[in-house]
Write a protein that holds these residues in place. Structure first.
Motif, PDB file in Angstrom:
ATOM      1  N   ILE A  71      23.312   5.914 -24.647  1.00  0.00           N
ATOM      2  CA  ILE A  71      23.906   4.580 -24.347  1.00  0.00           C
ATOM      3  C   ILE A  71      24.619   4.544 -23.031  1.00  0.00           C
ATOM      4  O   ILE A  71      24.508   4.021 -22.309  1.00  0.00           O
ATOM      5  N   ARG A  72      24.831   6.063 -22.598  1.00  0.00           N
ATOM      6  CA  ARG A  72      25.500   6.047 -21.053  1.00  0.00           C
ATOM      7  C   ARG A  72      24.161   5.651 -20.135  1.00  0.00           C
ATOM      8  O   ARG A  72      24.608   4.926 -19.168  1.00  0.00           O
ATOM      9  N   ALA A  73      23.084   6.270 -20.373  1.00  0.00           N
ATOM     10  CA  ALA A  73      21.981   6.037 -19.440  1.00  0.00           C
ATOM     11  C   ALA A  73      21.460   4.471 -19.444  1.00  0.00           C
ATOM     12  O   ALA A  73      21.313   3.828 -18.578  1.00  0.00           O
ATOM     13  N   ASP A  74      21.437   3.818 -20.664  1.00  0.00           N
ATOM     14  CA  ASP A  74      21.149   2.304 -20.639  1.00  0.00           C
ATOM     15  C   ASP A  74      22.124   1.562 -19.985  1.00  0.00           C
ATOM     16  O   ASP A  74      21.738   0.684 -19.446  1.00  0.00           O
ATOM     17  N   TYR A  96      32.012  10.352 -25.574  1.00  0.00           N
ATOM     18  CA  TYR A  96      31.960   9.341 -26.670  1.00  0.00           C
ATOM     19  C   TYR A  96      32.715   8.361 -26.053  1.00  0.00           C
ATOM     20  O   TYR A  96      32.458   7.055 -26.173  1.00  0.00           O
ATOM     21  N   GLU A  97      33.992   8.508 -25.572  1.00  0.00           N
ATOM     22  CA  GLU A  97      34.762   7.333 -24.864  1.00  0.00           C
ATOM     23  C   GLU A  97      34.156   6.743 -23.701  1.00  0.00           C
ATOM     24  O   GLU A  97      34.308   5.588 -23.482  1.00  0.00           O
ATOM     25  N   THR A 132      29.260   7.780 -33.305  1.00  0.00           N
ATOM     26  CA  THR A 132      30.342   8.854 -33.531  1.00  0.00           C
ATOM     27  C   THR A 132      30.478   9.774 -32.415  1.00  0.00           C
ATOM     28  O   THR A 132      29.348  10.029 -31.754  1.00  0.00           O
ATOM     29  N   PRO A 133      31.415  10.547 -32.364  1.00  0.00           N
ATOM     30  CA  PRO A 133      31.719  11.388 -31.400  1.00  0.00           C
ATOM     31  C   PRO A 133      30.613  12.715 -31.330  1.00  0.00           C
ATOM     32  O   PRO A 133      30.356  13.332 -30.486  1.00  0.00           O
ATOM     33  N   LEU A 134      30.164  12.932 -32.413  1.00  0.00           N
ATOM     34  CA  LEU A 134      29.226  14.213 -32.787  1.00  0.00           C
ATOM     35  C   LEU A 134      27.726  13.644 -32.226  1.00  0.00           C
ATOM     36  O   LEU A 134      26.835  14.459 -32.652  1.00  0.00           O
ATOM     37  N   GLU A 135      27.216  12.448 -32.308  1.00  0.00           N
ATOM     38  CA  GLU A 135      25.946  11.979 -31.817  1.00  0.00           C
ATOM     39  C   GLU A 135      25.581  12.178 -30.306  1.00  0.00           C
ATOM     40  O   GLU A 135      25.493  11.136 -29.616  1.00  0.00           O
ATOM     41  N   THR A 136      25.659  13.292 -29.970  1.00  0.00           N
ATOM     42  CA  THR A 136      25.230  13.729 -28.461  1.00  0.00           C
ATOM     43  C   THR A 136      24.073  12.703 -28.035  1.00  0.00           C
ATOM     44  O   THR A 136      24.252  12.448 -27.007  1.00  0.00           O
ATOM     45  N   ARG A 137      23.041  12.932 -28.580  1.00  0.00           N
ATOM     46  CA  ARG A 137      21.928  12.087 -28.080  1.00  0.00           C
ATOM     47  C   ARG A 137      22.224  10.793 -27.729  1.00  0.00           C
ATOM     48  O   ARG A 137      21.525  10.255 -26.819  1.00  0.00           O
ATOM     49  N   TRP A 160      35.369  17.235 -33.549  1.00  0.00           N
ATOM     50  CA  TRP A 160      34.513  17.311 -32.457  1.00  0.00           C
ATOM     51  C   TRP A 160      35.429  18.029 -31.338  1.00  0.00           C
ATOM     52  O   TRP A 160      36.514  18.101 -31.567  1.00  0.00           O
ATOM     53  N   SER A 161      34.801  18.471 -30.307  1.00  0.00           N
ATOM     54  CA  SER A 161      35.407  19.049 -29.057  1.00  0.00           C
ATOM     55  C   SER A 161      35.896  17.938 -28.104  1.00  0.00           C
ATOM     56  O   SER A 161      35.452  16.985 -28.227  1.00  0.00           O
ATOM     57  N   GLU A 162      36.794  18.418 -27.402  1.00  0.00           N
ATOM     58  CA  GLU A 162      37.263  17.492 -26.331  1.00  0.00           C
ATOM     59  C   GLU A 162      36.339  16.892 -25.281  1.00  0.00           C
ATOM     60  O   GLU A 162      36.220  15.922 -25.010  1.00  0.00           O
ATOM     61  N   PRO A 163      35.244  17.857 -24.882  1.00  0.00           N
ATOM     62  CA  PRO A 163      34.285  17.320 -24.157  1.00  0.00           C
ATOM     63  C   PRO A 163      33.383  16.180 -24.988  1.00  0.00           C
ATOM     64  O   PRO A 163      32.961  15.265 -24.261  1.00  0.00           O
ATOM     65  N   GLN A 164      32.980  16.267 -26.029  1.00  0.00           N
ATOM     66  CA  GLN A 164      32.419  15.498 -26.914  1.00  0.00           C
ATOM     67  C   GLN A 164      33.443  14.218 -27.123  1.00  0.00           C
ATOM     68  O   GLN A 164      32.773  13.141 -26.862  1.00  0.00           O
ATOM     69  N   ALA A 165      34.528  14.354 -27.308  1.00  0.00           N
ATOM     70  CA  ALA A 165      35.167  13.087 -27.255  1.00  0.00           C
ATOM     71  C   ALA A 165      35.606  12.195 -26.003  1.00  0.00           C
ATOM     72  O   ALA A 165      35.328  11.203 -26.050  1.00  0.00           O
TER      73      ALA A 165
END
Length: 151
Positions: A97-100, A37-38, A87-92, A29-34
């Motif tokens: 999660i962030r919205a919730d 995710y964090e 996982t870091p690859l699950e963008t949606r 995964w890319s840094e933005p994805q990581a």
């Protein structure tokens, strides 16, 4: 997709028999994805903590609400499961999660409260003026000492 080889800092144990770091390999995964995710994982932890607070307050009450406590424990466990499955690859899923978490944890700020904060700042300014007066008194004492030296 950007991938990069993961290295280890000096003095880090890098032996397969005692270190799980050897098994990490190259990130997929890319840094933005990581980062996303964090951030989502932090939202999960904050939500779990929020429910822990509610549960603790309810349990400490004179007449604990068992139904509410059970509901909050269930919600807390659901948040924990979401974090573990992510996982870091699950963008949606990360965005959800962030919205919730934002919806659960944020509150509307009352504009009137901001005005009260400004009043408090004005009070602090008055305190500063008082401090300045005490400095003047200290200068007066020094002047008195100079006059006594002439005698």
């Amino acid at each position: 997709m950007v991938t990069r080889e993961v290295g280890y800092r000096p003095c880090v144990v890098n032996v397969a028999a005692i270190s799980v770091l050897v098994e990490l390999g190259t990130a997929t995964w890319s840094e933005p994805q990581a980062i996303a995710y964090e951030t989502a994982q932090e939202g999960v932890r904050q939500a779990i903590g929020y429910y822990a607070h509610l549960i603790g307050e309810a349990e400490a009450a004179a007449d604990p609400d068992a139904a509410a406590i059970a509901e909050w424990r269930e919600a807390q466990q659901a948040w924990a499961a979401r974090g573990q499955e992510l996982t870091p690859l699950e963008t949606r899923a990360i965005k959800r999660i962030r919205a919730d978490a934002d919806k659960l944890l944020s509150v509307d700020v009352d504009v009137d409260d901001e005005d009260e904060d400004e009043d408090d700042e004005d009070d602090d300014t008055d305190d500063d003026e008082t401090d300045d007066d005490s400095d003047d008194d200290a200068d007066d004492v020094d002047d008195d000492d100079d006059e006594n030296d002439d005698d």
